[in-house]
Design a protein around this motif. Structure first.
Motif, PDB file in Angstrom:
ATOM      1  N   VAL A 117       0.837  -1.202   0.000  1.00 32.43           N
ATOM      2  CA  VAL A 117       0.000   0.000   0.000  1.00 32.43           C
ATOM      3  C   VAL A 117       0.870   1.248   0.000  1.00 32.43           C
ATOM      4  N   GLN A 118       1.940   1.234   0.791  1.00 41.18           N
ATOM      5  CA  GLN A 118       2.865   2.371   0.801  1.00 41.18           C
ATOM      6  C   GLN A 118       3.449   2.601  -0.594  1.00 41.18           C
ATOM      7  N   SER A 119       3.826   1.513  -1.268  1.00 36.49           N
ATOM      8  CA  SER A 119       4.422   1.635  -2.600  1.00 36.49           C
ATOM      9  C   SER A 119       3.414   2.150  -3.615  1.00 36.49           C
ATOM     10  N   ALA A 120       2.164   1.683  -3.526  1.00 35.91           N
ATOM     11  CA  ALA A 120       1.123   2.157  -4.439  1.00 35.91           C
ATOM     12  C   ALA A 120       0.873   3.645  -4.236  1.00 35.91           C
ATOM     13  N   ALA A 121       0.906   4.083  -2.991  1.00 34.54           N
ATOM     14  CA  ALA A 121       0.714   5.505  -2.707  1.00 34.54           C
ATOM     15  C   ALA A 121       1.866   6.327  -3.287  1.00 34.54           C
ATOM     16  N   ILE A 122       3.097   5.861  -3.104  1.00 30.39           N
ATOM     17  CA  ILE A 122       4.266   6.584  -3.628  1.00 30.39           C
ATOM     18  C   ILE A 122       4.206   6.680  -5.150  1.00 30.39           C
ATOM     19  N   ALA A 123       3.738   5.626  -5.803  1.00 35.58           N
ATOM     20  CA  ALA A 123       3.608   5.647  -7.263  1.00 35.58           C
ATOM     21  C   ALA A 123       2.633   6.720  -7.723  1.00 35.58           C
ATOM     22  N   ALA A 124       1.694   7.093  -6.849  1.00 35.32           N
ATOM     23  CA  ALA A 124       0.741   8.168  -7.156  1.00 35.32           C
ATOM     24  C   ALA A 124       1.193   9.497  -6.560  1.00 35.32           C
ATOM     25  N   ASP A 125       2.474   9.565  -6.145  1.00 32.09           N
ATOM     26  CA  ASP A 125       3.051  10.771  -5.546  1.00 32.09           C
ATOM     27  C   ASP A 125       2.337  11.154  -4.253  1.00 32.09           C
ATOM     28  N   ARG A 126       1.983  10.147  -3.482  1.00 29.49           N
ATOM     29  CA  ARG A 126       1.321  10.378  -2.207  1.00 29.49           C
ATOM     30  C   ARG A 126       1.968   9.487  -1.140  1.00 29.49           C
ATOM     31  N   LEU A 127       1.604   9.730   0.114  1.00 32.22           N
ATOM     32  CA  LEU A 127       2.173   8.987   1.234  1.00 32.22           C
ATOM     33  C   LEU A 127       1.068   8.367   2.068  1.00 32.22           C
ATOM     34  N   PHE A 128       1.173   7.052   2.325  1.00 37.26           N
ATOM     35  CA  PHE A 128       0.379   6.448   3.386  1.00 37.26           C
ATOM     36  C   PHE A 128       1.322   6.319   4.568  1.00 37.26           C
ATOM     37  N   PRO A 129       1.089   7.058   5.653  1.00 39.55           N
ATOM     38  CA  PRO A 129       2.142   7.286   6.647  1.00 39.55           C
ATOM     39  C   PRO A 129       2.320   6.225   7.713  1.00 39.55           C
ATOM     40  N   VAL A 130       1.388   5.280   7.860  1.00 42.84           N
ATOM     41  CA  VAL A 130       1.553   4.268   8.907  1.00 42.84           C
ATOM     42  C   VAL A 130       2.774   3.425   8.566  1.00 42.84           C
ATOM     43  N   SER A 131       3.725   3.358   9.497  1.00 43.12           N
ATOM     44  CA  SER A 131       4.983   2.663   9.239  1.00 43.12           C
ATOM     45  C   SER A 131       5.416   1.933  10.501  1.00 43.12           C
ATOM     46  N   LEU A 132       5.719   0.640  10.366  1.00 45.44           N
ATOM     47  CA  LEU A 132       6.184  -0.160  11.498  1.00 45.44           C
ATOM     48  C   LEU A 132       7.149  -1.231  11.033  1.00 45.44           C
ATOM     49  N   GLY A 133       7.822  -1.830  11.970  1.00 46.48           N
ATOM     50  CA  GLY A 133       8.864  -2.781  11.630  1.00 46.48           C
ATOM     51  C   GLY A 133       8.376  -3.963  10.814  1.00 46.48           C
ATOM     52  N   ALA A 134       7.106  -4.347  10.992  1.00 41.35           N
ATOM     53  CA  ALA A 134       6.563  -5.519  10.302  1.00 41.35           C
ATOM     54  C   ALA A 134       5.856  -5.151   9.002  1.00 41.35           C
ATOM     55  N   GLU A 135       6.131  -3.949   8.457  1.00 49.85           N
ATOM     56  CA  GLU A 135       5.346  -3.483   7.317  1.00 49.85           C
ATOM     57  C   GLU A 135       5.516  -4.359   6.073  1.00 49.85           C
ATOM     58  N   GLY A 136       6.540  -5.179   6.026  1.00 49.15           N
ATOM     59  CA  GLY A 136       6.705  -6.078   4.888  1.00 49.15           C
ATOM     60  C   GLY A 136       5.856  -7.327   4.959  1.00 49.15           C
ATOM     61  N   SER A 137       5.160  -7.545   6.084  1.00 49.36           N
ATOM     62  CA  SER A 137       4.318  -8.743   6.214  1.00 49.36           C
ATOM     63  C   SER A 137       2.966  -8.479   6.868  1.00 49.36           C
ATOM     64  N   CYS A 138       2.845  -7.425   7.665  1.00 48.91           N
ATOM     65  CA  CYS A 138       1.533  -7.162   8.286  1.00 48.91           C
ATOM     66  C   CYS A 138       0.535  -6.711   7.226  1.00 48.91           C
ATOM     67  N   GLN A 139      -0.733  -6.920   7.511  1.00 50.42           N
ATOM     68  CA  GLN A 139      -1.784  -6.635   6.542  1.00 50.42           C
ATOM     69  C   GLN A 139      -2.672  -5.494   7.020  1.00 50.42           C
ATOM     70  N   ILE A 140      -3.294  -4.823   6.069  1.00 50.92           N
ATOM     71  CA  ILE A 140      -4.117  -3.649   6.370  1.00 50.92           C
ATOM     72  C   ILE A 140      -5.243  -3.985   7.343  1.00 50.92           C
TER      73      ILE A 140
END
Length: 474
Positions: A117-140
């Motif tokens: 989700v963070q990557s999709a937001a960046i591709a649209a020149d936007r930021l989804f700001p929730v960030s944590l250590g498990a962001e590569g595996s945790c789900q929305i």
């Protein structure tokens, strides 16, 4: 037709797992909590989820919704009771449904991995700001259901503050479509807030409209050493005064915690020698040179005032990534170095040093051989306070369960004395359900019981999570 066969006929091929195929879904990320289940379901659509919920409701079977299993309180791990539940994993629901960059919103399936989700937001020149250590595996769905925090709460708030709308399958199988991308909507009760942080006990989140923000074009990142936590608090106040909302990160770590990370990931070295360490970051739309000069000026003034011992400002993206690797490496390090008893405490920001002082003294008095490791989202008052025993010491404990309760009691009593909370961003799950009952205001607890009864009258949604199973109102 039995229930697994019935659902196999309704769902796509391979959507029902039994036997040994379920093993990966029966324990948490730490490998400490395990349970049992009748079977595991893997829906691909919201309609699949609704079909599973209806079938289970008709058969009287409980359901445990499951995201990435990165939680630390057992919300997504089934219990070990006499009636094993059905696990409903959302891992196959990974569609990015819609991005509206102008509105600043993104519609996603609940099974989407946070980093996607963070990557999709960046591709649209936007930021989804929730960030944590498990962001590569945790789900929305999981971060919504636990109202996860992370390292950007200081500026952007928790997950709750970044959710505009939800889609939820209710305990009877009805689908509530609350997928509105509105900042203002006073049309009745704000139902989405009933499900954010409810840990799957009131319904199953299947989709979400998330709030997007402007994508920062520049960052200034520093690693700072300080001699004590009071000086860290003074530095926080200084940075908030001179940098304002550009301050996005202010993370505190003690030397023992940092040493564990470096031992686990020796490729990354410590940028400073101090008893306490800070990861600080500014971000906005300015030129990088402007932010770096602002941070340098603030840290220079702090150095002259005797507030800091040393500071290193990242000179490039690689150095910034290395600083963040030290911060995000804490979870893996703590899982592999000794036996950690963790606490997820929240106190007023101004009370963080006092909490650390009183909690440390109480632990050392009771367990003089234990090591204390601390990593704190100091900017929002969240302290991850860990009491660590060597594997040898832990294996020789006569009463490990009693030791865990004693440590938890010390931590939570210290937090209570300062007007804090025993859980800041990890939720309640099954692990802390007794703690919630003991430490809750009676009127508040009864209100939660009544809410549970209204949404889930038969108690089939994640029973024993948040509220103790025997506290369900009849």
């Amino acid at each position: 037709m039995d229930l697994p066969a019935q659902l196999s006929s309704l769902l796509p091929a391979g959507a029902v797992l039994t036997g040994d195929d379920m093993s990966a879904y029966l324990q948490d990320w730490w490998g400490r909590q395990t349970g049992s289940a009748l079977f595991v379901t893997l829906p691909k659509t919201t309609e699949d989820v609704a079909a599973i919920v209806r079938a289970c409701a008709n058969a009287g079977h409980a359901i445990v919704p499951q995201g990435g299993r990165t939680g630390l309180t057992g919300a997504g791990v089934p219990g070990a009771g006499d009636r094993p539940p059905v696990i409903l994993s959302l891992s196959r629901m990974r569609s990015i449904r819609k991005i509206d960059a102008i509105n600043g919103s993104i519609d996603v399936d609940a099974g989407c991995v946070l980093s996607d989700v963070q990557s999709a937001a960046i591709a649209a020149d936007r930021l989804f700001p929730v960030s944590l250590g498990a962001e590569g595996s945790c789900q929305i769905g999981g971060i919504i259901s636990t109202n996860a925090g992370g390292t950007n709460v200081l500026r952007y708030g928790t997950t709750r503050e970044n959710v505009l709308g939800l889609e939820v399958v209710l305990p009877d199988g009805m689908i509530w479509n609350g997928m509105k991308a509105l900042r203002k909507d006073n049309s009745g009760y704000a139902l989405r807030h009933m499900f954010i942080g409810a840990e799957g006990t009131l319904g199953i989140v299947t989709g979400a409209v998330l709030k997007l923000h402007s994508l920062p074009k520049a960052h200034a990142t520093a690693w700072v050493g300080v001699s004590d936590r009071e000086l860290a608090l003074r530095l926080l106040n200084r940075l908030q005064s001179c940098c304002g909302e550009r301050l996005t990160t202010f993370e505190l770590m003690n030397a023992e915690q940092l040493a564990s990370v470096i031992a686990h990931r020796p490729v990354v070295a410590s940028p400073a020698d101090a008893a306490w360490h800070l990861l600080i970051e500014l971000a906005d739309m300015s030129a990088p040179e402007f932010l770096s000069e602002m941070l340098l000026a603030a840290l220079g003034a702090a150095m002259n005032a005797g507030e800091i011992l040393d500071a290193v400002i990242a000179q490039n993206g690689i150095q910034r990534d290395n600083f963040w690797a030290l911060r995000h490496g804490t979870a893996d390090a703590n899982r592999n170095v000794g036996h950690l008893l963790p606490a997820d405490i929240s106190v007023p920001v101004s009370a963080v040093p006092q909490f650390l002082n009183t909690a440390s003294a109480a632990v050392r008095n009771r367990f003089p051989g234990a090591q204390i490791v601390v990593v704190s989202h100091m900017g929002d008052g969240n302290v991850h306070f860990g009491v660590r025993f060597s594997h040898r010491d832990w294996s020789s404990h006569d009463d490990p369960g009693g030791t865990e309760v004693a440590v938890r009691t010390i931590m939570n009593d210290c937090a209570d004395a300062l007007g804090g909370s025993f859980t800041a961003e990890h939720g309640i799950g099954r692990k802390l359900a007794d703690e919630l009952r003991t430490r809750s205001d009676e009127a508040g607890y009864q209100s939660m019981q009544r809410l549970k009864k209204v949404f889930d009258p038969h108690g089939t949604m994640n029973p024993g999570c948040v509220l103790r199973e025997h506290d369900q109102l009849s």
